[in-house]
Design a protein around this motif. Structure first.
Motif, PDB file in Angstrom:
ATOM      1  N   SER A 228      15.465 -24.446 -34.690  1.00 34.74           N
ATOM      2  CA  SER A 228      15.016 -25.342 -33.618  1.00 34.74           C
ATOM      3  C   SER A 228      13.507 -25.545 -33.684  1.00 34.74           C
ATOM      4  CB  SER A 228      15.420 -24.772 -32.253  1.00 34.74           C
ATOM      5  OG  SER A 228      14.683 -23.598 -31.940  1.00 34.74           O
ATOM      6  N   ILE A 229      12.799 -24.538 -34.176  1.00 30.92           N
ATOM      7  CA  ILE A 229      11.349 -24.647 -34.351  1.00 30.92           C
ATOM      8  C   ILE A 229      11.030 -25.399 -35.640  1.00 30.92           C
ATOM      9  CG2 ILE A 229       9.215 -23.343 -34.703  1.00 30.92           C
ATOM     10  CD1 ILE A 229      10.483 -21.086 -33.048  1.00 30.92           C
ATOM     11  N   LEU A 230      11.670 -24.997 -36.706  1.00 34.01           N
ATOM     12  CA  LEU A 230      11.404 -25.578 -38.024  1.00 34.01           C
ATOM     13  C   LEU A 230      11.661 -27.087 -38.027  1.00 34.01           C
ATOM     14  CD1 LEU A 230      10.557 -24.379 -40.794  1.00 34.01           C
ATOM     15  CD2 LEU A 230      12.976 -24.309 -41.389  1.00 34.01           C
ATOM     16  N   THR A 231      12.697 -27.515 -37.329  1.00 30.48           N
ATOM     17  CA  THR A 231      13.109 -28.919 -37.382  1.00 30.48           C
ATOM     18  C   THR A 231      12.474 -29.790 -36.301  1.00 30.48           C
ATOM     19  OG1 THR A 231      15.252 -28.139 -38.199  1.00 30.48           O
ATOM     20  CG2 THR A 231      15.118 -30.432 -37.508  1.00 30.48           C
ATOM     21  N   PHE A 232      12.333 -29.261 -35.098  1.00 29.79           N
ATOM     22  CA  PHE A 232      11.969 -30.124 -33.973  1.00 29.79           C
ATOM     23  C   PHE A 232      10.586 -29.867 -33.389  1.00 29.79           C
ATOM     24  CE2 PHE A 232      16.700 -29.780 -33.789  1.00 29.79           C
ATOM     25  CZ  PHE A 232      16.972 -31.095 -34.141  1.00 29.79           C
ATOM     26  N   LEU A 233       9.832 -28.920 -33.949  1.00 30.45           N
ATOM     27  CA  LEU A 233       8.516 -28.620 -33.378  1.00 30.45           C
ATOM     28  C   LEU A 233       7.593 -29.844 -33.412  1.00 30.45           C
ATOM     29  CD1 LEU A 233       6.488 -26.613 -32.182  1.00 30.45           C
ATOM     30  CD2 LEU A 233       5.847 -25.983 -34.523  1.00 30.45           C
ATOM     31  N   THR A 234       7.580 -30.567 -34.531  1.00 29.18           N
ATOM     32  CA  THR A 234       6.697 -31.735 -34.648  1.00 29.18           C
ATOM     33  C   THR A 234       7.046 -32.799 -33.616  1.00 29.18           C
ATOM     34  OG1 THR A 234       6.436 -31.334 -37.028  1.00 29.18           O
ATOM     35  CG2 THR A 234       5.838 -33.519 -36.212  1.00 29.18           C
ATOM     36  N   SER A 235       8.339 -33.073 -33.459  1.00 33.84           N
ATOM     37  CA  SER A 235       8.771 -34.071 -32.479  1.00 33.84           C
ATOM     38  C   SER A 235       8.442 -33.623 -31.056  1.00 33.84           C
ATOM     39  CB  SER A 235      10.278 -34.317 -32.611  1.00 33.84           C
ATOM     40  OG  SER A 235      10.602 -34.782 -33.900  1.00 33.84           O
ATOM     41  N   TYR A 236       8.651 -32.358 -30.775  1.00 37.37           N
ATOM     42  CA  TYR A 236       8.341 -31.799 -29.456  1.00 37.37           C
ATOM     43  C   TYR A 236       6.839 -31.884 -29.180  1.00 37.37           C
ATOM     44  CZ  TYR A 236       7.786 -28.124 -25.861  1.00 37.37           C
ATOM     45  OH  TYR A 236       7.456 -27.413 -24.725  1.00 37.37           O
ATOM     46  N   ASP A 241       2.115 -34.241 -26.518  1.00 39.06           N
ATOM     47  CA  ASP A 241       0.761 -34.602 -26.945  1.00 39.06           C
ATOM     48  C   ASP A 241      -0.066 -33.401 -27.419  1.00 39.06           C
ATOM     49  OD1 ASP A 241      -1.178 -36.515 -27.467  1.00 39.06           O
ATOM     50  OD2 ASP A 241      -2.114 -36.309 -25.499  1.00 39.06           O
ATOM     51  N   LEU A 242       0.564 -32.557 -28.252  1.00 40.51           N
ATOM     52  CA  LEU A 242      -0.142 -31.394 -28.816  1.00 40.51           C
ATOM     53  C   LEU A 242       0.051 -31.319 -30.331  1.00 40.51           C
ATOM     54  CD1 LEU A 242       0.725 -28.666 -26.129  1.00 40.51           C
ATOM     55  CD2 LEU A 242      -1.501 -29.766 -26.496  1.00 40.51           C
ATOM     56  N   VAL A 243       0.068 -32.488 -30.985  1.00 39.57           N
ATOM     57  CA  VAL A 243       0.350 -32.535 -32.418  1.00 39.57           C
ATOM     58  C   VAL A 243      -0.707 -31.801 -33.239  1.00 39.57           C
ATOM     59  CG1 VAL A 243       0.631 -34.055 -34.412  1.00 39.57           C
ATOM     60  CG2 VAL A 243       1.621 -34.697 -32.224  1.00 39.57           C
ATOM     61  N   ASP A 244      -1.996 -32.016 -32.904  1.00 45.11           N
ATOM     62  CA  ASP A 244      -3.075 -31.404 -33.693  1.00 45.11           C
ATOM     63  C   ASP A 244      -2.986 -29.878 -33.680  1.00 45.11           C
ATOM     64  OD1 ASP A 244      -4.036 -33.878 -34.319  1.00 45.11           O
ATOM     65  OD2 ASP A 244      -5.538 -33.926 -32.716  1.00 45.11           O
ATOM     66  N   VAL A 245      -2.734 -29.311 -32.519  1.00 44.74           N
ATOM     67  CA  VAL A 245      -2.651 -27.849 -32.409  1.00 44.74           C
ATOM     68  C   VAL A 245      -1.391 -27.326 -33.090  1.00 44.74           C
ATOM     69  CG1 VAL A 245      -2.483 -25.902 -30.810  1.00 44.74           C
ATOM     70  CG2 VAL A 245      -3.964 -27.834 -30.273  1.00 44.74           C
ATOM     71  N   HIS A 295       2.110 -26.464 -22.193  1.00 47.83           N
ATOM     72  CA  HIS A 295       1.395 -27.641 -21.699  1.00 47.83           C
ATOM     73  C   HIS A 295      -0.001 -27.708 -22.299  1.00 47.83           C
ATOM     74  CE1 HIS A 295       4.411 -28.734 -18.668  1.00 47.83           C
ATOM     75  NE2 HIS A 295       4.534 -27.439 -18.429  1.00 47.83           N
ATOM     76  N   GLN A 296      -0.402 -26.612 -22.932  1.00 48.78           N
ATOM     77  CA  GLN A 296      -1.710 -26.541 -23.583  1.00 48.78           C
ATOM     78  C   GLN A 296      -1.549 -25.955 -24.984  1.00 48.78           C
ATOM     79  OE1 GLN A 296      -3.899 -24.121 -20.757  1.00 48.78           O
ATOM     80  NE2 GLN A 296      -4.764 -25.951 -19.769  1.00 48.78           N
ATOM     81  N   GLY A 297      -2.552 -26.201 -25.824  1.00 46.39           N
ATOM     82  CA  GLY A 297      -2.499 -25.742 -27.208  1.00 46.39           C
ATOM     83  C   GLY A 297      -2.375 -24.239 -27.349  1.00 46.39           C
ATOM     84  N   PHE A 298      -2.998 -23.503 -26.408  1.00 49.92           N
ATOM     85  CA  PHE A 298      -2.949 -22.042 -26.477  1.00 49.92           C
ATOM     86  C   PHE A 298      -1.509 -21.542 -26.449  1.00 49.92           C
ATOM     87  CE2 PHE A 298      -2.672 -17.936 -24.267  1.00 49.92           C
ATOM     88  CZ  PHE A 298      -3.404 -17.145 -25.153  1.00 49.92           C
ATOM     89  N   ALA A 299      -0.660 -22.180 -25.643  1.00 43.67           N
ATOM     90  CA  ALA A 299       0.741 -21.752 -25.532  1.00 43.67           C
ATOM     91  C   ALA A 299       1.472 -21.948 -26.860  1.00 43.67           C
ATOM     92  CB  ALA A 299       1.446 -22.528 -24.421  1.00 43.67           C
ATOM     93  N   ILE A 300       1.176 -23.033 -27.568  1.00 44.08           N
ATOM     94  CA  ILE A 300       1.787 -23.274 -28.878  1.00 44.08           C
ATOM     95  C   ILE A 300       1.399 -22.170 -29.860  1.00 44.08           C
ATOM     96  CG2 ILE A 300       1.835 -24.809 -30.883  1.00 44.08           C
ATOM     97  CD1 ILE A 300       3.314 -26.100 -28.682  1.00 44.08           C
ATOM     98  N   LEU A 301       0.115 -21.822 -29.877  1.00 44.94           N
ATOM     99  CA  LEU A 301      -0.370 -20.785 -30.794  1.00 44.94           C
ATOM    100  C   LEU A 301       0.161 -19.405 -30.402  1.00 44.94           C
ATOM    101  CD1 LEU A 301      -4.078 -21.944 -31.316  1.00 44.94           C
ATOM    102  CD2 LEU A 301      -2.047 -22.476 -32.670  1.00 44.94           C
TER     103      LEU A 301
END
Length: 398
Positions: A228-236, A241-245, A295-301
């Motif tokens: 679910s991460i490997l395939t859909f992370l970019t779309s999510y 609106d956190l593509v760069d991070v 909702h923020q880049g920190f959460a993605i990292l």
């Protein structure tokens, strides 16, 4: 009496060869859909098939090679797999239709299945029994680093140098690693006539190592969550609106595996697998929850770090368990059994989970996967955890 040596020439060469195999896999996995779309005007479903058919080829090859690798010979199987993988990677230069691309992707995947089953079987024999968890953990880094560097470099080269440069880089690295494997000394294994007789039939035991199936089933479920991460992370990431991070997600993921691997491998050997397995389920489930609420880049990292500690620890430890519980003369079959289930979970994930997105959305999908991972902890307990002894146990014998 000193510790058995782990960092030998043979261990390093096989790990490096496996890295280049999976580097090619991940690099092409993230770029081939764009290649199919731009070169052959493929529809989204056709482009997805161009990506996913590779995994189908890998699974079928593992199913076949797992029961024949002992008869062919481990090192000879490695040579065959590498040659086929190199040839089919070269064929990308000559792809001139979508149909040709589908066929070559399938064959390329089958070649990876042969070569990676051989590297996994050989390294399982090279790693000392008393350092099984630690050694398997370090070996698994070859796949982890490939999963981080391959997609990053693939996307960069596609944007700045074109698709052909991707194929060129992969072929150069495969040629170098192919020559390196000639210098690997594969330990001799003596197989009885009874062993080969059992492999001739069409029973489950001739295709799978039964003792490795319980942990492999759990691996398939956890791999479904990872897909679910490997395939859909970019779309999510685009949706929130956190593509760069998000492009740094797998870099953080790999970094935290690198930091944690020396400790988790030793704990596996010295304290027993349960000490590292139970936390890995919990950390991965938390990672998916954090990702779902990002909702923020920190959460993605932060999610990337937790996935590294959770899924990264689980995958290497589960592979070590599959070898640990299996007879020595069925290491090849145990290795292929584990990866058939693991790759199967990653392979079918995009199709199965894609059906849930219109209903649940991306955030709901990651919550559902967190629940699945958490429930898998209890399945692990019933299938293996409650029987696992504390401390390092010997590998099963005949």
């Amino acid at each position: 009496m000193g510790k058995a040596k782990l960092w030998t020439k043979d261990f390093l060469i096989v790990s490096l060869a496996n890295f280049f195999l999976y580097f090619t896999f991940y690099l092409l996995m993230v770029t081939i859909t764009v290649f199919a779309t731009e070169q052959f005007q493929a529809t989204p479903s056709e482009a997805g098939l161009a990506s996913g058919i590779f995994v189908i080829g890998t699974l079928l090859a593992r199913l076949i090679i797992g029961r024949t690798i002992d008869r062919i010979g481990w090192k000879k199987t490695l040579y065959i797999g590498f040659i086929l993988f190199l040839l089919t990677t070269c064929l990308y230069y000559f792809v001139n239709s979508l149909t040709f691309l589908f066929i070559n992707r399938f064959l390329n995947g089958a070649a990876l299945g042969v070569a990676s089953t051989a590297t996994g079987t050989i390294v399982a024999r090279i790693i000392p029994n008393e350092r099984r968890g630690e050694g398997t953990g370090y070996y698994a880094l070859s796949v982890t680093l490939a999963a981080a560097i391959g997609p990053f470099l693939g996307m960069y080269l596609s944007q700045h140098a074109g698709f052909s440069m991707n194929f060129t880089v992969c072929n150069i690295l495969l040629v170098l690693s192919f020559f390196a494997v000639f210098f690997v000394n594969v330990p001799k294994m003596e197989f009885s006539k009874d062993h080969f007789a059992k492999m001739k039939g069409l029973s489950i035991r001739s295709f799978f190592e039964v003792k490795a199936i319980p942990i492999s089933i759990i691996a398939a479920l956890i791999a479904l969550g990872y897909s679910s991460i490997l395939t859909f992370l970019t779309s999510y990431a685009k949706e929130i609106d956190l593509v760069d991070v998000s492009s740094f997600f797998f870099i953080v993921y790999a970094l935290f595996i690198l930091v944690s691997r020396p400790f988790t491998g030793r704990w596996f050997d010295q304290k027993g697998e349960n000490l590292v397995m139970y936390p890995s389920f919990i950390l991965f489930a938390i990672a998916l929850v954090v990702l779902s609420q990002a909702h923020q880049g920190f959460a993605i990292l932060a999610a990337g770090a937790l996935v590294g500690l959770g899924y990264g620890t689980f995958s290497s430890s589960a592979q070590a368990i599959s070898i640990k519980v299996s007879p020595k003369d069925r290491m090849g079959l145990a290795t292929s059994t584990f990866f058939i289930f693991l790759d199967g979970g990653i392979g079918i994930g995009p199709f199965v989970l894609g059906l849930l997105i219109p209903v649940l959305g991306y955030r709901g999908l990651y919550i559902a996967m967190a629940v699945l991972v958490f429930l898998s902890l209890f399945l692990y307990y019933f299938l293996h955890g409650r029987k696992a002894g504390k401390g390092s146990a010997p590998v099963a014998s005949n």
